[in-house]
Design a protein around this motif. Structure first.
Motif, mmCIF file in Angstrom:
data_model
loop_
_atom_site.group_PDB
_atom_site.id
_atom_site.type_symbol
_atom_site.label_atom_id
_atom_site.label_comp_id
_atom_site.label_asym_id
_atom_site.label_seq_id
_atom_site.Cartn_x
_atom_site.Cartn_y
_atom_site.Cartn_z
ATOM 1 N N GLU A 122 -1.937 4.907 8.482
ATOM 2 C CA GLU A 122 -1.165 3.800 7.938
ATOM 3 C C GLU A 122 -1.392 2.538 8.749
ATOM 4 O O GLU A 122 -1.296 2.606 9.982
ATOM 5 C CB GLU A 122 0.319 4.173 7.920
ATOM 6 C CG GLU A 122 0.560 5.371 7.023
ATOM 7 C CD GLU A 122 2.044 5.673 6.847
ATOM 8 O OE1 GLU A 122 2.851 5.112 7.605
ATOM 9 O OE2 GLU A 122 2.365 6.468 5.960
ATOM 10 N N PRO A 123 -1.679 1.414 8.143
ATOM 11 C CA PRO A 123 -1.960 1.280 6.713
ATOM 12 C C PRO A 123 -3.368 1.773 6.372
ATOM 13 O O PRO A 123 -4.238 1.716 7.234
ATOM 14 C CB PRO A 123 -1.837 -0.227 6.479
ATOM 15 C CG PRO A 123 -2.205 -0.828 7.800
ATOM 16 C CD PRO A 123 -1.754 0.133 8.854
ATOM 17 N N PRO A 124 -3.588 2.250 5.153
ATOM 18 C CA PRO A 124 -4.902 2.804 4.793
ATOM 19 C C PRO A 124 -5.956 1.729 4.546
ATOM 20 O O PRO A 124 -7.149 2.019 4.595
ATOM 21 C CB PRO A 124 -4.608 3.561 3.496
ATOM 22 C CG PRO A 124 -3.439 2.843 2.894
ATOM 23 C CD PRO A 124 -2.617 2.351 4.047
ATOM 24 N N ALA A 125 -5.515 0.503 4.265
ATOM 25 C CA ALA A 125 -6.465 -0.557 3.926
ATOM 26 C C ALA A 125 -5.893 -1.885 4.365
ATOM 27 O O ALA A 125 -4.693 -2.005 4.623
ATOM 28 C CB ALA A 125 -6.732 -0.570 2.420
ATOM 29 N N TRP A 144 0.823 -1.217 0.000
ATOM 30 C CA TRP A 144 0.000 0.000 0.000
ATOM 31 C C TRP A 144 0.852 1.260 0.000
ATOM 32 O O TRP A 144 2.018 1.242 0.385
ATOM 33 C CB TRP A 144 -0.942 0.016 1.202
ATOM 34 C CG TRP A 144 -0.259 -0.187 2.516
ATOM 35 C CD1 TRP A 144 -0.129 -1.373 3.174
ATOM 36 C CD2 TRP A 144 0.413 0.795 3.315
ATOM 37 N NE1 TRP A 144 0.580 -1.196 4.322
ATOM 38 C CE2 TRP A 144 0.918 0.119 4.444
ATOM 39 C CE3 TRP A 144 0.631 2.158 3.185
ATOM 40 C CZ2 TRP A 144 1.627 0.778 5.439
ATOM 41 C CZ3 TRP A 144 1.334 2.825 4.164
ATOM 42 C CH2 TRP A 144 1.827 2.121 5.282
ATOM 43 N N ARG A 145 0.218 2.327 -0.433
ATOM 44 C CA ARG A 145 0.828 3.647 -0.383
ATOM 45 C C ARG A 145 -0.308 4.633 -0.226
ATOM 46 O O ARG A 145 -1.354 4.469 -0.846
ATOM 47 C CB ARG A 145 1.569 3.921 -1.693
ATOM 48 C CG ARG A 145 2.922 4.566 -1.475
ATOM 49 C CD ARG A 145 3.641 4.741 -2.769
ATOM 50 N NE ARG A 145 3.139 5.930 -3.454
ATOM 51 C CZ ARG A 145 3.548 6.300 -4.659
ATOM 52 N NH1 ARG A 145 4.433 5.572 -5.300
ATOM 53 N NH2 ARG A 145 3.079 7.378 -5.223
ATOM 54 N N VAL A 146 -0.119 5.635 0.612
ATOM 55 C CA VAL A 146 -1.187 6.621 0.767
ATOM 56 C C VAL A 146 -0.558 8.006 0.785
ATOM 57 O O VAL A 146 0.504 8.213 1.366
ATOM 58 C CB VAL A 146 -2.020 6.355 2.055
ATOM 59 C CG1 VAL A 146 -1.144 6.348 3.292
ATOM 60 C CG2 VAL A 146 -3.146 7.374 2.205
ATOM 61 N N GLU A 147 -1.171 8.938 0.100
ATOM 62 C CA GLU A 147 -0.690 10.319 0.167
ATOM 63 C C GLU A 147 -1.875 11.268 0.224
ATOM 64 O O GLU A 147 -2.971 10.935 -0.245
ATOM 65 C CB GLU A 147 0.206 10.646 -1.043
ATOM 66 C CG GLU A 147 -0.493 10.519 -2.367
ATOM 67 C CD GLU A 147 0.412 10.945 -3.511
ATOM 68 O OE1 GLU A 147 1.054 11.994 -3.375
ATOM 69 O OE2 GLU A 147 0.468 10.237 -4.511
ATOM 70 N N ALA A 148 -1.638 12.411 0.832
ATOM 71 C CA ALA A 148 -2.711 13.401 0.958
ATOM 72 C C ALA A 148 -2.490 14.501 -0.066
ATOM 73 O O ALA A 148 -1.374 14.974 -0.253
ATOM 74 C CB ALA A 148 -2.700 13.988 2.370
ATOM 75 N N GLN A 149 -3.562 14.850 -0.741
ATOM 76 C CA GLN A 149 -3.490 15.967 -1.697
ATOM 77 C C GLN A 149 -4.777 16.751 -1.624
ATOM 78 O O GLN A 149 -5.857 16.171 -1.755
ATOM 79 C CB GLN A 149 -3.288 15.433 -3.114
ATOM 80 C CG GLN A 149 -1.843 15.453 -3.543
ATOM 81 C CD GLN A 149 -1.663 15.095 -4.985
ATOM 82 O OE1 GLN A 149 -2.565 15.286 -5.789
ATOM 83 N NE2 GLN A 149 -0.504 14.560 -5.309
ATOM 84 N N ALA A 150 -4.662 18.038 -1.363
ATOM 85 C CA ALA A 150 -5.824 18.921 -1.313
ATOM 86 C C ALA A 150 -6.905 18.363 -0.388
ATOM 87 O O ALA A 150 -8.078 18.352 -0.710
ATOM 88 C CB ALA A 150 -6.382 19.137 -2.714
ATOM 89 N N GLY A 151 -6.489 17.865 0.764
ATOM 90 C CA GLY A 151 -7.455 17.387 1.742
ATOM 91 C C GLY A 151 -8.054 16.039 1.433
ATOM 92 O O GLY A 151 -8.989 15.596 2.092
#
Lengths: 222, 184
Positions: free
Chosen positions: B81-84, B6-13
């Motif tokens: 983390e982890p997002p899923a 997995w990978r998670v990033e935040a962009q514009a909320g």
């Protein structure tokens, strides 16, 4: 029973067949041609409102006309706002109250035809005896088959003197009912009425009775 | 069993989640991946409806033997983390296709497969604000604008007269606003 009136090609008379067949079968006619609605409109909630979640499908049915009708809005904005997938449950809801539903499908082969065919128990193909209309009818039949809507009948619309019903029956594999070209059908349609209410003894009125009978036997024996 | 990358990033909320489900085994497996973020799942969409296999809680689908499936979704929640996580897996039936589940059996499936026929956004007239420029002026200017040839000398002169008058009228201060009769 939900009966989808489809044909692929535009302008072959799907709305006319829907209205007249709806009258003969005592069904609610649903105008599902979302962006080019053709059946009479009315004040109050319509199918666009239903598909946008603003109105209850059963409450949008009008019982005050010559045929019970769930009308469709006329605006492109309305056609864009609605969820076509919601049409399936809307048709089921109308069927649960009124028992018989006739759906006037749009032309083409997109989801706005596929969803009614999925919801329908059977389909009536409308075609004219022109070659290009027949090709679309064959494609629509294939789609109906894939979506499990059996072919109840074929309406060969606006025919001349010797309609090729036998050829068509062999090509499409279903009972074919020819409806002759007649000005009274068009006049009645413009007024939002079945031809039987204007000219009950006319030949086209008799042919729509025959079409309804074919649909009844076709859907019962399946 | 299956592995989840997995990978998670935040962009514009919005949290953007990228997942890879790997099935190293020798049989196809049906997998359920659940969202762990504290917010709704915004699934990928096909023709305006959620892509096959996605629902409110996450994704369910078949990963072929030795195969990988890439998944991605968004959520308005803050990234954690982890997002899923993989909540369960089971051996998939032989008849289950590895990458496309429930092809057409549902209204959403039909829309996904055949495509929605809704009119394009460009075709829908916007609710219009009343135009401050009178129609006659607008259509005259519009016609000159649309034409491929340059304005004639007479037209250029007319445009300059209009520009001068328009400028002069606009410059007048509010206290000397003319009575309706003066404006022509």
């Amino acid at each position: 029973m939900i009966l989808a009136i489809a044909g692929g090609k535009g302008g072959v008379g799907k709305s006319t067949v829907s209205l007249n067949l709806g009258a003969e079968l005592d069904a609610v006619v649903v105008d599902a041609d979302l962006s080019m609605a053709d059946l009479p409109t009315a004040r109050g909630p319509d199918l666009h409102d239903v598909l946008a979640g603003r109105a209850d499908p059963v409450e949008a049915v009008r019982e005050d006309g010559p045929v019970d009708l769930l009308p469709c809005g006329r605006t492109l904005a309305g056609a864009r706002a609605g969820e076509v997938a919601a049409l399936a449950s809307a048709l089921d809801a109308v069927e649960s109250i009124y028992d018989r539903v006739v759906v006037d499908c749009p032309a083409g082969m997109a989801a706005d035809v596929g969803v009614p065919l999925l919801a329908a128990d059977a389909a009536v193909l409308v075609t004219s005896s022109r070659e290009f209309a027949l090709a679309d009818a064959v494609r629509t039949r294939a789609l109906a088959r894939e979506l499990d809507a059996g072919l109840a009948a074929v309406a060969l619309n606006r025919t001349g003197r010797e309609p090729p019903t036998e050829t068509l029956r062999r090509a499409l594999g279903a009972r074919v009912v020819a409806v002759p070209d007649d000005g009274r059908v068009r006049r009645a349609q413009r007024q939002g009425r079945p031809v039987a209410s204007l000219a009950p003894d006319s030949r086209p009125a008799a042919r729509f009775v025959a079409l309804a009978e074919t649909v009844r036997t076709g859907t019962l024996t399946r | 069993m299956v592995d989840l990358d997995w990978r998670v990033e935040a962009q514009a909320g919005v949290s953007l989640v990228e997942l890879t489900v790997h099935n190293p085994g020798r049989t196809a497996r049906r997998v359920r991946v659940a969202n762990r973020l504290d917010g709704a799942v915004w699934p990928p969409r096909r023709e305006g409806v959620a892509a096959a296999g996605w629902d409110d809680g996450g994704f369910e689908g078949v990963v072929a033997a030795g195969g990988r499936r890439a998944l991605g979704y968004a959520s308005p929640a803050a990234p954690t983390e982890p997002p899923a996580e993989v909540v369960w897996t089971e051996r998939a039936g032989v008849a289950e296709p590895a990458d496309r589940s429930a092809l057409r059996a549902t209204p959403d499936g039909v829309v996904r497969t055949l495509g929605a026929a809704r009119p394009p956004a460009d075709a829908v007239p916007r609710p219009t604000e009343p135009d401050p420029v009178p129609d006659a002026v607008e259509s005259w200017l519009g016609a000159l604008d649309d034409r491929s040839t340059a304005p004639t000398a007479a037209e250029r002169e007319a445009l300059e007269v209009v520009a001068r008058r328009a400028g002069a009228l606009a410059d007048r201060s509010a206290d000397e606003r003319p009575s309706p009769g003066d404006s022509r």
